[in-house]
Design a protein around this motif. Sequence first.
Motif: not given
Length: 299
Positions: A186, A240, A265, A270
Motif C-alpha cells: 500500500v 493499493v 493500483a 485499487r
Amino acid sequence: MYTLRQARFILPAILCLLLFGCNQRQKQAKETLVLKDDLGRELILQKKPERVFSFASSLTEMLYAVLDTSTIIARTPTDDYPAAVYRKPLVSNYPVDYEQVLALKPDLIFTVEGITPLEVAERLQQLGVPVYYQKYRTVEDIFTGLEDIGRIMGRKQEAKQLTDSLRQEVAQLRQKYKQRENPLQVLAITWSDPIYVYGQNTILSDKLRILGAENAVQEVFEQPYPALTREYVLKLNPDVLLGGTKEELEESFFSLYPELRRIKAYQNNRIYKPNDNLMSRPSPRVVESLRELEGFLYP
C-alpha cells in the motif's frame, strides 16, 4: 530571661509552629508533580493540572476522550472533533500567540512531537506554562498516550476503560489478518508535486501490519513523510494507492506523472480516498481508521 512558667507556654507554641511548617512543606511536596514527557523532558508542576488544552488536533481528541470537558479550556484553528470543541475559545498555535495563551492561564499544554518547536515550549516554560510532548510510532503508542493523560490528570480509570476496549478491538483485527500470505503493498500519498508519501516510520505502517498488509515504502527515511521520485514509485508498484478518488488523482497526480498509470493500483482500480483526519491523526478514533482501511484493502 523567660521564667519557668513562661517557658512552659512558649516552647509548645514554637513546636506547633515548627510542626505546622513541616506539614505545609510535606503537603506541597505531595501535591508537586514531576513528569517526564515522551521526549525525555522533565516538567515540575506545583499541583495536578486543572486547566489544559492541546496544540495538536489529535491530542485534543484524546483530551475529550478521557477528561471532564470543563478542564479543557481552549481549541486551535485545526481542532474540529468532537463537536463540543467549538464551544471553547480559539487560540493560535501556529504561530503561537503567547499573549492569548497566558490570558487563558493553563496549568499544562499537551502537544505532539513535530507539531510544536522545542524553542516554543522553552519560551512557554519561561513564562510559567509547561508543555508536555507525546510521540507515536505504533497504534499501541496511542493507547499509552491516552493512559498517560489519565495518569497526569487524575482520570486513570476512565482512560483504562477506553484503552481496554480499543485494545480488544485491535486484537480482534490483528487475529483476523495474521500470517496473511502475499500481503498487499500500500502506498499512501499526501502531496502530488513533489510526491510526498507516508513513510515506513509512521503509524500507517503499523495499521497496515495489523490488517495483514504492508507499507510499500519499506526503506526508512529520515523524514516520516519523504518525497519520492516517479521512478521510485514505479519500482514500488503498489497494489493499493491511497490519497484520493481515481478521478481526483487523474487530475492532480496522474496528469503530472502519466507513466505511473502503469502501477498495479491504477491498472486494477485499487485507488481510494481515506478520511484525512482518520488517516493522519493518532487519535482515539484509531479503530475507526482501521475499519476504513480494512474496507479499502478487502472490499
